[in-house]
Design a protein around this motif. Sequence first.
Motif, PDB file in Angstrom:
ATOM      1  N   GLY A 223       7.279  10.868  -9.912  1.00  0.00           N
ATOM      2  CA  GLY A 223       7.557   9.432 -10.039  1.00  0.00           C
ATOM      3  C   GLY A 223       8.615   9.038  -9.029  1.00  0.00           C
ATOM      4  N   PHE A 224       8.399   7.906  -8.368  1.00  0.00           N
ATOM      5  CA  PHE A 224       9.340   7.435  -7.347  1.00  0.00           C
ATOM      6  C   PHE A 224      10.139   6.241  -7.853  1.00  0.00           C
TER       7      PHE A 224
ATOM      8  N   ILE B 261       0.836  -1.203   0.000  1.00  0.00           N
ATOM      9  CA  ILE B 261       0.000   0.000   0.000  1.00  0.00           C
ATOM     10  C   ILE B 261       0.869   1.250   0.000  1.00  0.00           C
ATOM     11  N   GLY B 262       2.001   1.179   0.695  1.00  0.00           N
ATOM     12  CA  GLY B 262       2.939   2.295   0.659  1.00  0.00           C
ATOM     13  C   GLY B 262       3.396   2.587  -0.769  1.00  0.00           C
ATOM     14  N   ILE B 263       3.675   1.524  -1.498  1.00  0.00           N
ATOM     15  CA  ILE B 263       4.092   1.692  -2.905  1.00  0.00           C
ATOM     16  C   ILE B 263       2.962   2.332  -3.710  1.00  0.00           C
ATOM     17  N   ARG B 264       1.763   1.833  -3.484  1.00  0.00           N
ATOM     18  CA  ARG B 264       0.619   2.388  -4.225  1.00  0.00           C
ATOM     19  C   ARG B 264       0.408   3.858  -3.880  1.00  0.00           C
ATOM     20  N   ARG B 265       0.555   4.175  -2.590  1.00  0.00           N
ATOM     21  CA  ARG B 265       0.384   5.574  -2.192  1.00  0.00           C
ATOM     22  C   ARG B 265       1.391   6.465  -2.909  1.00  0.00           C
TER      23      ARG B 265
ATOM     24  N   VAL C   2       5.855   6.100 -16.183  1.00  0.00           N
ATOM     25  CA  VAL C   2       4.757   5.740 -17.084  1.00  0.00           C
ATOM     26  C   VAL C   2       3.659   6.804 -17.137  1.00  0.00           C
ATOM     27  N   ARG C   3       3.498   7.589 -16.090  1.00  0.00           N
ATOM     28  CA  ARG C   3       2.460   8.635 -16.128  1.00  0.00           C
ATOM     29  C   ARG C   3       3.028   9.979 -16.589  1.00  0.00           C
ATOM     30  N   GLY C   4       4.268   9.937 -17.061  1.00  0.00           N
ATOM     31  CA  GLY C   4       4.873  11.178 -17.549  1.00  0.00           C
ATOM     32  C   GLY C   4       5.052  12.211 -16.467  1.00  0.00           C
ATOM     33  N   PRO C   5       5.717  11.847 -15.358  1.00  0.00           N
ATOM     34  CA  PRO C   5       5.867  12.815 -14.263  1.00  0.00           C
ATOM     35  C   PRO C   5       6.807  13.948 -14.646  1.00  0.00           C
ATOM     36  N   ARG C   6       6.677  15.038 -13.939  1.00  0.00           N
ATOM     37  CA  ARG C   6       7.549  16.177 -14.227  1.00  0.00           C
ATOM     38  C   ARG C   6       8.697  16.223 -13.238  1.00  0.00           C
ATOM     39  N   LEU C   7       8.583  15.391 -12.208  1.00  0.00           N
ATOM     40  CA  LEU C   7       9.658  15.297 -11.217  1.00  0.00           C
ATOM     41  C   LEU C   7       9.857  13.822 -10.875  1.00  0.00           C
ATOM     42  N   ILE C   8      11.123  13.385 -10.940  1.00  0.00           N
ATOM     43  CA  ILE C   8      11.424  11.996 -10.571  1.00  0.00           C
ATOM     44  C   ILE C   8      12.254  12.031  -9.297  1.00  0.00           C
TER      45      ILE C   8
ATOM     46  N   ASP D 112      -2.249  13.837  -2.981  1.00  0.00           N
ATOM     47  CA  ASP D 112      -2.166  12.493  -3.569  1.00  0.00           C
ATOM     48  C   ASP D 112      -2.313  12.559  -5.089  1.00  0.00           C
ATOM     49  N   ARG D 113      -3.283  13.356  -5.540  1.00  0.00           N
ATOM     50  CA  ARG D 113      -3.515  13.464  -6.988  1.00  0.00           C
ATOM     51  C   ARG D 113      -2.330  14.131  -7.673  1.00  0.00           C
ATOM     52  N   ALA D 114      -1.813  15.184  -7.035  1.00  0.00           N
ATOM     53  CA  ALA D 114      -0.664  15.877  -7.620  1.00  0.00           C
ATOM     54  C   ALA D 114       0.546  14.938  -7.673  1.00  0.00           C
ATOM     55  N   ARG D 115       0.738  14.169  -6.645  1.00  0.00           N
ATOM     56  CA  ARG D 115       1.853  13.227  -6.612  1.00  0.00           C
ATOM     57  C   ARG D 115       1.720  12.195  -7.725  1.00  0.00           C
ATOM     58  N   GLY D 116       0.502  11.658  -7.871  1.00  0.00           N
ATOM     59  CA  GLY D 116       0.283  10.656  -8.906  1.00  0.00           C
ATOM     60  C   GLY D 116       0.542  11.208 -10.297  1.00  0.00           C
TER      61      GLY D 116
END
Lengths: 406, 241
Positions: free
Chosen positions: B89-90, A309-313, B161-167, B81-85
Amino acid sequence: MRRFFTGIVGAVVEARAELRIHRTRVLLSLIGVAVAITALTTVVGLGAIAQQSTLESMERGGGRAATLSAYTYSATGAAIDSATLSAAVETIKERYAISYSSTNGNVTMGIQFADGVAQVNTQLVDVDFATMHRFQVTDGSWFQSGDANRMAPALIVNEAFWQRIGSPDLRTHPTVTITGTYPTTGVIIGIGSQYQGDPSPSAIMLTDAYVAVAGDGQFAQQPPSYEFWVPEEVAEPLTTAIQRDLTAAVGDGASVSVNRNDYAGYGGEDPLLPVKLIVTGVAVLILFLGALSLVNISLVTVRQRIREIGIRRSFGASAGRVFFAVMMESVVGTFAAGVIGVFLAVLIVENPTVQELIAQGAADLPPFPIEAALIGLGAATAVGALAGLLPALVAVRVKVIDAIRY
Amino acid sequence: MALLALAGVTRSVRLPDASVLEILRGVDLEVEVGDHVSVVGRSGSGKTTLLNLLGLLDSPTHGTIHFEDRLVSKLSSGARDRARGADIGFIFQQFNLLPGRTALENVMTPLLYATGRQFWKRTSIAGEMLERVGLSERMSSMPEKLSGGEQQRVAIARALVRGPRLILADEPTGALDIETGATIMKLLDDVAETSGAALITITHDANVAALARRHYRLDHGTLTPVDINRMLSLAVPEVTL
């Protein structure tokens, strides 16, 4: 709206993948839930049958709710005119639109058996008595309305009586001689008794038929009692009304007592309360054990879920989305297990052998109680929500990076 | 305008004995579009806390964080959360691929939180991303069947994959040998540059940090620019932790 819709579909996709990947764990935990729900629903279903059996047993004795019994006593020792009483009862039935009633009494008749005459306790009733007391013959048939006019009165005898005359086939219309001033032939049309296992011969006869044979002299000192089957909601006012009407009819020389004899009229605690409490207690215990095993499994796996879930978050899953997905995964799984559990319970409860064992001769076996199915499904869903809630709450509250690095 | 700007960011926590522990102190950082920044620091220096803040996983106690012109440090949890998604990208040290899922399914995971075309076309988008990192032949492979380098490639594909602007790369080569690590870093740099995303690498390895264009050192919660080449030549122990 678009986000909401994709959120729902996304959660379903996630839950499906999760169930696929952890199928062994999910299957094992759901088997536990399905078994618990089967047990719970079966207990509730069988409880309904047992309750019906107890209810019918009570109704066989005191009549169905609400049965009003009217007794008359001579206050002066003078005879009560049974014809007046009978006419008053007919008026009461007509006035209050009472559809079911019975004139009852108990007499002793001499019956000629092969080994001599024996005095046989005979219960006098009307045709409606069978409906009012859920009386069922084990063989033959109950009285018809025209039976009161038969020249040879119809008799329903108990097992001991029937065996004493040689257990004849009822299709041969076996007869016995009723002794007395004017010996009469009685025709046995059925076998049955209100008191199962009575070792002495006894019989049931229509009151009118008895009066035709023996006259109403018997009732001079001991008038018959009357039973009225009335709707429960009007039982109380009708008790008062019948008491008043009968008192007026018999005059000052007699007293009248009208009261409820059925189980529901006992007052105080619900007579079925012990049965209900036991059934509910067992059901709750079973459910608790099922829930405990599922929660146990959920808690054991929570560590693994936290990381995932951490990864998903970290990829943008909101706390609400994660919560919803984890909960749905659990609830959908347990709901499916609940459906299987209820299905198995229906198979068990509707099994004739099981029903016979539990019902103990109950006539009106209830259909599979819908509330048992609903309780089963509701419990499954609640257990799923509870079991999903703990890991979901833990996972949502955890620090994401800590969860990932764990 | 900077893509990401931290101004006077402080993060402190209250300890059980009621004392306050300052983990980050007055951090200022600006990251431009296409920038590549590295942050080095020893354990306990506040790297994880900084990563939390950069990744919008946490809010600062004081100071501001702007993502472009948006003050993200004051956003609600859901909006963050939405902005992060959508924009971040992590990449993790231990790859953190989801077990039991193929490489393709792993790369598809972030797209489950997207909307519109990205959500509905997630399979083809994830496939294209895996092709970009050279794993078109391993799409159906489970993580445990992939080498460390391949797993990190999958992780890179998943992050992008979501085309992030910051990795945000958290010790991206920590679990790889030197040669594979170098290859992965080059790939990461190339893919980030191609997509125009800014890359922030948080590491304790000065050699990995040196690949960035700008370098910072985090020490006891304070972020300061550092001359990485000088540090490498001096071989100061704390930068090769």
